[in-house]
Design a protein around this motif. Structure first.
Motif, PDB file in Angstrom:
ATOM      1  N   ILE A 187       6.633  -6.230 -52.962  1.00 36.17           N
ATOM      2  CA  ILE A 187       5.866  -6.070 -51.382  1.00 36.17           C
ATOM      3  C   ILE A 187       7.215  -6.155 -50.380  1.00 36.17           C
ATOM      4  CG2 ILE A 187       4.513  -7.619 -50.006  1.00 36.17           C
ATOM      5  CD1 ILE A 187       2.637  -8.774 -51.805  1.00 36.17           C
ATOM      6  N   CYS A 188       7.030  -5.537 -49.492  1.00 41.01           N
ATOM      7  CA  CYS A 188       8.405  -4.908 -48.837  1.00 41.01           C
ATOM      8  C   CYS A 188       7.571  -4.682 -47.014  1.00 41.01           C
ATOM      9  CB  CYS A 188       9.341  -4.520 -49.140  1.00 41.01           C
ATOM     10  SG  CYS A 188       8.752  -2.801 -50.099  1.00 41.01           S
ATOM     11  N   GLY A 189       8.361  -4.713 -46.032  1.00 42.52           N
ATOM     12  CA  GLY A 189       8.239  -4.245 -45.360  1.00 42.52           C
ATOM     13  C   GLY A 189       8.887  -2.934 -44.964  1.00 42.52           C
ATOM     14  N   THR A 238      -3.050 -12.652 -47.100  1.00 43.07           N
ATOM     15  CA  THR A 238      -1.902 -12.532 -47.645  1.00 43.07           C
ATOM     16  C   THR A 238      -2.582 -12.419 -49.584  1.00 43.07           C
ATOM     17  OG1 THR A 238      -0.974 -14.580 -48.925  1.00 43.07           O
ATOM     18  CG2 THR A 238      -2.659 -14.900 -48.334  1.00 43.07           C
ATOM     19  N   LEU A 239      -1.782 -11.786 -50.095  1.00 39.29           N
ATOM     20  CA  LEU A 239      -2.195 -12.434 -51.476  1.00 39.29           C
ATOM     21  C   LEU A 239      -1.847 -13.242 -52.628  1.00 39.29           C
ATOM     22  CD1 LEU A 239      -0.792  -7.928 -51.244  1.00 39.29           C
ATOM     23  CD2 LEU A 239      -3.222  -9.209 -50.668  1.00 39.29           C
ATOM     24  N   ALA A 297       3.054 -13.223 -54.979  1.00 42.64           N
ATOM     25  CA  ALA A 297       2.974 -12.260 -53.916  1.00 42.64           C
ATOM     26  C   ALA A 297       3.758 -13.264 -52.843  1.00 42.64           C
ATOM     27  CB  ALA A 297       2.107 -12.469 -52.601  1.00 42.64           C
ATOM     28  N   ASN A 298       4.500 -15.109 -53.604  1.00 42.83           N
ATOM     29  CA  ASN A 298       3.966 -16.572 -52.642  1.00 42.83           C
ATOM     30  C   ASN A 298       5.772 -15.573 -52.190  1.00 42.83           C
ATOM     31  OD1 ASN A 298       5.135 -18.471 -51.072  1.00 42.83           O
ATOM     32  ND2 ASN A 298       4.191 -19.609 -52.894  1.00 42.83           N
ATOM     33  N   TRP A 299       6.895 -15.640 -53.118  1.00 49.25           N
ATOM     34  CA  TRP A 299       8.242 -15.207 -52.502  1.00 49.25           C
ATOM     35  C   TRP A 299       8.112 -13.767 -52.035  1.00 49.25           C
ATOM     36  CZ3 TRP A 299      12.768 -19.034 -53.208  1.00 49.25           C
ATOM     37  CH2 TRP A 299      12.475 -19.822 -53.944  1.00 49.25           C
ATOM     38  N   MET A 300       7.369 -13.357 -52.513  1.00 47.78           N
ATOM     39  CA  MET A 300       7.446 -11.476 -51.907  1.00 47.78           C
ATOM     40  C   MET A 300       7.456 -11.853 -50.130  1.00 47.78           C
ATOM     41  SD  MET A 300       6.926  -8.849 -54.863  1.00 47.78           S
ATOM     42  CE  MET A 300       5.745 -10.183 -55.538  1.00 47.78           C
TER      43      MET A 300
END
Length: 164
Positions: free
Chosen positions: A57-59, A100-101, A108-111
């Motif tokens: 997961i990124c922005g 959130t996922l 997904a927590n840390w991402m």
């Protein structure tokens, strides 16, 4: 499993959710409405498509596009068939918030925390959304394109050496 098969399955199940699709380098990429991202990813994980692995997961930040200034990109993978795909969603900076996922993928927590830290995108329902890599009192989001890449006041640099 092919890009066409997965795209057809998603558009059949969520006909109004897919904004656009493309296949750069044969990599299925979908732009999904922000409010439908979690439903689509949940479907991909639990359906017969079995896209069960969340790779990343990124922005992303597009400062010149007010309605699509911030985005979240999800990379997903079916380990059995080695099928990979990308899901993108965009939002204005004023309402930079998405579901959130963490309840679907523990990883997904840390991402999500990293994406929040670097871009300021909030993940609704995240169990512990806080800074993990920078100082807690940094006061800004370092990957937003708000600052010039070079210092225009420098006099010790000759641009001819850089081909300009």
């Amino acid at each position: 499993m092919t890009n066409e098969f997965v795209l057809e399955a998603i558009t059949r199940e969520f006909p109004d959710s897919v904004i656009s699709h493309s296949e750069p380098y044969d990599f299925l990429t979908l732009e999904i409405k922000k409010e439908d991202v979690k439903k689509v990813i949940h479907y991909l994980r639990d359906s017969s498509l079995e896209i069960k692995f969340l790779t990343d997961i990124c922005g992303i930040h597009y400062p010149g596009e007010p309605e699509k200034e911030l985005g979240v990109i999800y990379h997903l993978h079916n380990m059995m068939t080695n099928f990979r795909m990308r899901i993108k969603t965009f939002m204005p900076r004023e309402n930079a918030e998405i579901d959130t996922l963490t309840d679907l993928y523990a990883g997904a927590n840390w991402m999500e925390r990293e994406t929040f830290e670097f871009y300021g995108i909030k993940f609704k329902g995240h169990p512990d959304l806080r800074v993990i890599l920078n100082m807690e009192d940094i006061g800004y989001h370092p990957l937003l394109k708000e600052y010039r890449l070079e210092d225009g006041t420098r006099t010790d640099k000759d641009d001819k050496m850089f081909g300009r």
